[in-house]
Motif scaffolding. Structure first.
Motif, short mmCIF file in Angstrom:
data_model
loop_
_atom_site.label_atom_id
_atom_site.label_comp_id
_atom_site.label_asym_id
_atom_site.label_seq_id
_atom_site.Cartn_x
_atom_site.Cartn_y
_atom_site.Cartn_z
N LEU B 18 -2.02 -27.41 73.70
CA LEU B 18 -2.89 -26.34 74.20
C LEU B 18 -2.49 -24.35 74.20
N TYR B 19 -3.15 -24.14 73.63
CA TYR B 19 -2.12 -22.25 73.49
C TYR B 19 -3.64 -21.26 73.04
N TRP B 20 -3.75 -20.29 73.17
CA TRP B 20 -3.95 -18.92 72.71
C TRP B 20 -3.87 -18.91 71.18
N PRO B 21 -5.41 -18.99 70.93
CA PRO B 21 -4.63 -19.12 68.82
C PRO B 21 -4.40 -17.82 68.75
N GLY B 22 -2.98 -17.42 67.70
CA GLY B 22 -2.83 -16.35 67.23
C GLY B 22 -1.82 -15.13 67.73
N ILE B 23 -1.11 -15.95 68.33
CA ILE B 23 -0.09 -15.30 69.28
C ILE B 23 0.63 -16.24 69.42
N PRO B 24 2.41 -15.98 69.68
CA PRO B 24 3.42 -16.78 70.18
C PRO B 24 3.09 -17.08 70.63
N THR B 42 -0.30 -31.51 67.06
CA THR B 42 -0.95 -30.30 67.07
C THR B 42 -1.80 -29.22 67.64
N ASP B 43 -1.15 -28.14 67.04
CA ASP B 43 -1.65 -26.83 67.91
C ASP B 43 -2.86 -26.52 67.83
N ILE B 44 -3.75 -27.05 68.55
CA ILE B 44 -5.51 -26.93 68.87
C ILE B 44 -5.79 -25.91 68.53
N GLY B 45 -5.25 -24.37 68.83
CA GLY B 45 -6.19 -23.51 69.34
C GLY B 45 -5.74 -22.72 67.82
N GLU B 50 -12.87 -24.65 66.52
CA GLU B 50 -13.19 -24.38 67.60
C GLU B 50 -12.33 -24.61 68.71
N GLY B 51 -11.56 -24.93 67.95
CA GLY B 51 -10.09 -25.24 68.81
C GLY B 51 -9.72 -24.47 70.30
N ILE B 52 -10.15 -22.93 69.98
CA ILE B 52 -9.92 -21.94 72.04
C ILE B 52 -11.40 -22.25 72.76
N GLN B 53 -12.49 -22.73 71.84
CA GLN B 53 -13.58 -23.73 73.38
C GLN B 53 -12.61 -24.72 74.21
N GLN B 54 -11.24 -24.99 73.21
CA GLN B 54 -11.15 -26.73 74.84
C GLN B 54 -9.53 -25.58 75.27
N ILE B 55 -9.62 -24.47 75.47
CA ILE B 55 -8.55 -23.73 76.05
C ILE B 55 -9.12 -23.08 77.21
N LEU B 56 -10.88 -22.35 76.43
CA LEU B 56 -11.89 -21.12 77.32
C LEU B 56 -11.78 -22.27 78.59
N ALA B 57 -12.09 -24.07 77.98
CA ALA B 57 -12.64 -24.51 79.41
C ALA B 57 -11.42 -25.03 80.00
N LEU B 58 -10.20 -25.06 79.69
CA LEU B 58 -9.30 -25.57 80.17
C LEU B 58 -8.66 -24.60 81.71
N LYS B 59 -9.53 -23.02 80.78
CA LYS B 59 -8.87 -22.92 82.30
C LYS B 59 -10.09 -21.36 82.92
N ALA B 60 -11.13 -22.24 82.85
CA ALA B 60 -12.33 -21.73 83.32
C ALA B 60 -12.07 -21.47 84.87
N ASP B 61 -13.19 -20.91 85.19
CA ASP B 61 -12.46 -20.95 86.94
C ASP B 61 -12.96 -22.05 87.77
#
Lengths: 266, 266
Positions: B18-24, B42-45, B50-61
């Motif tokens: 689970l990591y941000w898409p588009g950057i190393p 699997t590189d979810i992002g 839709e992968g980025i939603q899981q990363i946003l949920a992971l770090k939600a405040d």
């Protein structure tokens, strides 16, 4: 020189902490793990006048390591006689790596595989906060004086107080909340003390020293963290005894420094 | 979206990064461990829109963690279906903690207890250099633009080039030298590739992108590091295949950024 840290347990190897004398610094995270578990260790830098020579040798710019050990970048390091290759001393460094090594052996690492990794992760996050605290007074150059980078420090400290402190505190408050059934607000992971707790506690304690106004203003926002966790860890038997001893060194010019101009202005 | 990272091995659980898409970014250290060992993930992002939603949920405040896992401070995180409590997914975070978890399982953690801790220590030191690289363009505030802290970045980058780069490079040169009998300048610890090697390699590669003048001027000072280690890791089978694939993302506006004004001036 402080009083010897020799304590009751002798079923462990004679652990040796290698860290700068006279300051809590990053060595304090290792000391707290030993003290919380009541396992004896020798604090090489503080227990003899000659100890500092071993720390200087450890980080010498031409060191190729000793006793067959890989070189160490910086203190703290932990030396464990008899545990290295061919019965020689094992030497490991990096605060979180030492805590990970000790965690299993001192009973501070969590109860199962999942807890073990959460404990390490949260300790690493607390150490990130520790590093960011250091950077508030040294935002430009580690080896230069604070006075040479004070203008930048004022900006860095403002961002730290306004953005980073609430982000980290809010996170740890949620970790405590998520674990409240088991940890009762007293433990980050599971139902007993871990090195994630002692590590976070030390960072909070240092922040209370360095940013007293900011912390006083913030504490009410994080009731589990400051109403339950902080005072509870402080009362853990080994920690309480340690804090009352001469082995606990005062904050001064290390990571946690009290520069009133960097704190919240009343 | 990049091509799927599904590879040969299926004896492992279906690891999910689970990591941000588009950057190393910091995700790259985890990707390199998988790619070096030829184990699928699997590189979810990056593998679904839709992968980025899981990363946003992971770090939600307001996240209290999912599936009984403790909350995560920030990506990267690793999710391992079936390995958590009660057969649920296990979720762990912090780059070095994930590498430590995977190291044992992917055969990248060293051959014995001593090597295991040196591997982790050296990976942590390489990650410290990674963090200091980030701070060259963001010395004051992580969430503000580079342009808002450019004056301070010029000072920070000068210290980084003049004091920090030689300190870190000199250290890793000594680690390689101390291990030369076994590692032949190709491995930091022991006689085979570890996640300390892949992690340091990625930081060196990023620095070549971010500070090309500085690195070109420095390489000759560190013959093992740049003459043997860097090219050798790049030729490791899994790494070489990965670098030639579309899964390897280009550097852009992440940790490693090429601002010519921060580099050594010719």
């Amino acid at each position: 020189m402080t009083e010897p840290s020799t304590k009751k347990s002798r079923s462990h190897p004679p652990y040796e902490l290698l860290y700068w004398p006279g300051i809590p610094g990053r060595g304090e995270f290792i000391r707290l793990a030993f003290e919380a578990s009541g396992v004896s260790y020798t604090d090489i830098g503080n227990e003899s006048k000659e100890g500092i020579q071993q720390i200087l040798a450890l980080k010498a710019d031409d060191s190729l390591g000793a006793d067959g050990n890989s070189p160490a970048f910086a203190p703290p390091a932990l030396r464990i006689p008899g545990e290295g290759k061919g019965g020689k001393p094992l030497l490991i460094y990096q605060t979180s790596c030492i805590l990970s090594y000790l965690g299993d052996r001192l009973g501070l690492a969590g109860e199962d595989e999942a807890e073990k990794h959460w404990v390490l992760s949260h300790a690493l996050t607390a150490l990130d906060l520790n590093n960011e605290t250091h950077d508030t007074h040294h935002p430009i150059a580690t080896m230069k004086y604070y006075e040479e980078q004070k203008e930048e420090a004022l900006k860095k400290a403002a961002d730290f107080r306004e953005a980073r402190i609430p982000k980290f505190f809010g996170f740890f408050e949620r970790v405590l909340k998520a674990n409240k059934d088991q940890g009762q607000g007293k433990y980050l992971v599971g139902a007993k003390l871990s090195f994630a707790d002692t590590t976070l506690w030390q960072v909070l304690d240092g922040l209370k020293f360095a940013f007293p106004n900011e912390l006083a203003a913030r504490e009410g926002e994080f009731p589990l963290l400051f109403g339950t966790f902080y005072p509870s860890v402080k009362e853990e038997k080994g920690i309480k005894e340690y804090l009352a001893s001469k082995r606990r060194l005062p904050y001064s010019q290390g990571i946690f420094r009290h520069y009133p101009e960097l704190d919240r202005q009343k």
